[in-house]
Design a protein around this motif. Structure first.
Motif, mmCIF file in Angstrom:
data_model
loop_
_atom_site.group_PDB
_atom_site.id
_atom_site.type_symbol
_atom_site.label_atom_id
_atom_site.label_comp_id
_atom_site.label_asym_id
_atom_site.label_seq_id
_atom_site.Cartn_x
_atom_site.Cartn_y
_atom_site.Cartn_z
ATOM 1 N N GLU A 36 25.249 -41.673 7.729
ATOM 2 C CA GLU A 36 25.254 -40.971 9.034
ATOM 3 C C GLU A 36 25.840 -41.254 10.111
ATOM 4 N N ALA A 37 25.855 -42.482 10.229
ATOM 5 C CA ALA A 37 26.683 -43.050 11.463
ATOM 6 C C ALA A 37 28.308 -42.652 11.276
ATOM 7 N N LEU A 38 28.790 -42.986 10.118
ATOM 8 C CA LEU A 38 30.124 -42.692 9.863
ATOM 9 C C LEU A 38 30.351 -41.130 10.035
ATOM 10 N N SER A 39 29.662 -40.210 9.639
ATOM 11 C CA SER A 39 29.865 -38.742 9.784
ATOM 12 C C SER A 39 29.890 -38.325 11.295
ATOM 13 N N ASN A 42 33.051 -39.432 12.589
ATOM 14 C CA ASN A 42 34.014 -38.312 12.135
ATOM 15 C C ASN A 42 34.117 -37.179 12.877
ATOM 16 N N ASP A 43 32.903 -36.608 13.289
ATOM 17 C CA ASP A 43 32.876 -35.433 14.119
ATOM 18 C C ASP A 43 33.330 -35.521 15.361
ATOM 19 N N VAL A 44 32.976 -36.758 16.103
ATOM 20 C CA VAL A 44 33.411 -36.928 17.498
ATOM 21 C C VAL A 44 34.803 -37.154 17.393
ATOM 22 N N LEU A 45 35.663 -37.828 16.365
ATOM 23 C CA LEU A 45 37.156 -37.938 16.308
ATOM 24 C C LEU A 45 37.635 -36.639 16.227
ATOM 25 N N ILE A 46 37.005 -35.723 15.344
ATOM 26 C CA ILE A 46 37.433 -34.350 15.330
ATOM 27 C C ILE A 46 37.351 -33.367 16.527
ATOM 28 N N ALA A 47 36.275 -33.628 17.360
ATOM 29 C CA ALA A 47 36.355 -32.985 18.546
ATOM 30 C C ALA A 47 37.542 -33.609 19.319
ATOM 31 N N LEU A 48 37.505 -34.821 19.589
ATOM 32 C CA LEU A 48 38.523 -35.397 20.302
ATOM 33 C C LEU A 48 40.095 -34.825 20.092
ATOM 34 N N TRP A 49 40.502 -34.856 18.674
ATOM 35 C CA TRP A 49 41.650 -34.328 18.450
ATOM 36 C C TRP A 49 41.853 -32.697 18.522
ATOM 37 N N PHE A 50 40.700 -32.050 18.429
ATOM 38 C CA PHE A 50 40.961 -30.786 18.966
ATOM 39 C C PHE A 50 40.850 -30.358 20.490
ATOM 40 N N LEU A 51 40.250 -31.207 21.222
ATOM 41 C CA LEU A 51 40.396 -31.349 22.539
ATOM 42 C C LEU A 51 41.650 -31.709 23.037
ATOM 43 N N TRP A 68 50.142 -31.195 16.128
ATOM 44 C CA TRP A 68 49.896 -32.264 15.052
ATOM 45 C C TRP A 68 48.643 -32.620 15.279
ATOM 46 N N MET A 69 48.107 -32.386 16.842
ATOM 47 C CA MET A 69 46.534 -32.712 16.706
ATOM 48 C C MET A 69 45.644 -31.867 15.947
ATOM 49 N N PHE A 70 46.005 -30.640 16.003
ATOM 50 C CA PHE A 70 45.278 -29.652 15.121
ATOM 51 C C PHE A 70 45.152 -30.051 13.800
ATOM 52 N N ILE A 71 46.376 -30.210 13.211
ATOM 53 C CA ILE A 71 46.647 -30.682 11.908
ATOM 54 C C ILE A 71 45.766 -31.937 11.287
ATOM 55 N N ILE A 72 45.759 -32.983 12.267
ATOM 56 C CA ILE A 72 44.902 -34.201 11.935
ATOM 57 C C ILE A 72 43.409 -33.905 12.184
ATOM 58 N N GLY A 73 42.966 -33.107 13.253
ATOM 59 C CA GLY A 73 41.572 -32.687 13.212
ATOM 60 C C GLY A 73 41.400 -31.911 11.903
ATOM 61 N N SER A 74 42.037 -30.995 11.509
ATOM 62 C CA SER A 74 41.699 -30.132 10.298
ATOM 63 C C SER A 74 41.764 -30.952 9.189
ATOM 64 N N PHE A 75 42.398 -32.100 8.928
ATOM 65 C CA PHE A 75 42.417 -32.920 8.047
ATOM 66 C C PHE A 75 41.023 -33.636 7.803
ATOM 67 N N PHE A 77 38.314 -32.665 8.858
ATOM 68 C CA PHE A 77 37.130 -31.599 8.404
ATOM 69 C C PHE A 77 36.972 -31.655 6.665
ATOM 70 N N LEU A 78 38.194 -32.375 6.009
ATOM 71 C CA LEU A 78 38.100 -32.909 4.485
ATOM 72 C C LEU A 78 37.227 -33.909 4.425
ATOM 73 N N VAL A 79 37.369 -34.898 5.610
ATOM 74 C CA VAL A 79 36.800 -35.977 5.257
ATOM 75 C C VAL A 79 35.021 -36.007 5.268
ATOM 76 N N ARG A 80 34.766 -35.031 6.111
ATOM 77 C CA ARG A 80 33.190 -34.747 6.322
ATOM 78 C C ARG A 80 32.527 -34.565 5.157
ATOM 79 N N PRO A 81 33.071 -33.723 4.069
ATOM 80 C CA PRO A 81 32.311 -33.619 2.930
ATOM 81 C C PRO A 81 32.512 -34.796 1.950
ATOM 82 N N ALA A 82 33.711 -35.576 2.159
ATOM 83 C CA ALA A 82 33.690 -36.920 1.247
ATOM 84 C C ALA A 82 32.507 -37.878 1.681
ATOM 85 N N ILE A 83 32.364 -37.820 3.095
ATOM 86 C CA ILE A 83 31.446 -38.773 3.470
ATOM 87 C C ILE A 83 30.025 -38.286 2.850
#
Length: 101
Positions: A36-39, A42-51, A68-75, A77-83
């Motif tokens: 849960e903490a890792l998830s 990950n969500d905080v990092l996604i928000a930072l990349w998109f911001l 590139w920031m948007f591409i990293i943030g989009s990637f 989003f794939l990590v979330r279901p893996a966690i």
């Protein structure tokens, strides 16, 4: 009797494995519900990349970096279901039965 002992050991292992303890000198950092903490992290990092990408898009010369920031943030989003999947499919060693009886 053997089953009860196995269940108690199994419950103790689950409680221990749901938390992560990091020793920092004389201090301990205990992370409970590590998946849960890792998830959340990950969500905080996604928000930072998109911001960051959104802010960089305000400057035309930074458009390439913003993309590139948007591409990293989009990637990420794939990590979330893996966690979430790793949380549900946790591989655990079964303790060996006592041979002494």
């Amino acid at each position: 009797m053997q089953t009860d002992r196995y269940q108690e050991t199994h419950m103790d292992q689950q409680r221990t494995e749901n938390s992560l303890t990091l020793h920092l000198g004389h201090e301990e950092l205990i992370i409970r519900q590590r998946y849960e903490a890792l998830s959340i992290f990950n969500d905080v990092l996604i928000a930072l990349w998109f911001l960051a990408g959104s802010i960089l898009f305000l400057y035309p010369e930074q458009e390439h970096l913003a993309i590139w920031m948007f591409i990293i943030g989009s990637f990420q989003f794939l990590v979330r279901p893996a966690i979430r999947l790793a949380r549900h499919l946790h591989l655990q060693r079964i303790p060996e039965a006592d041979s002494g009886g």
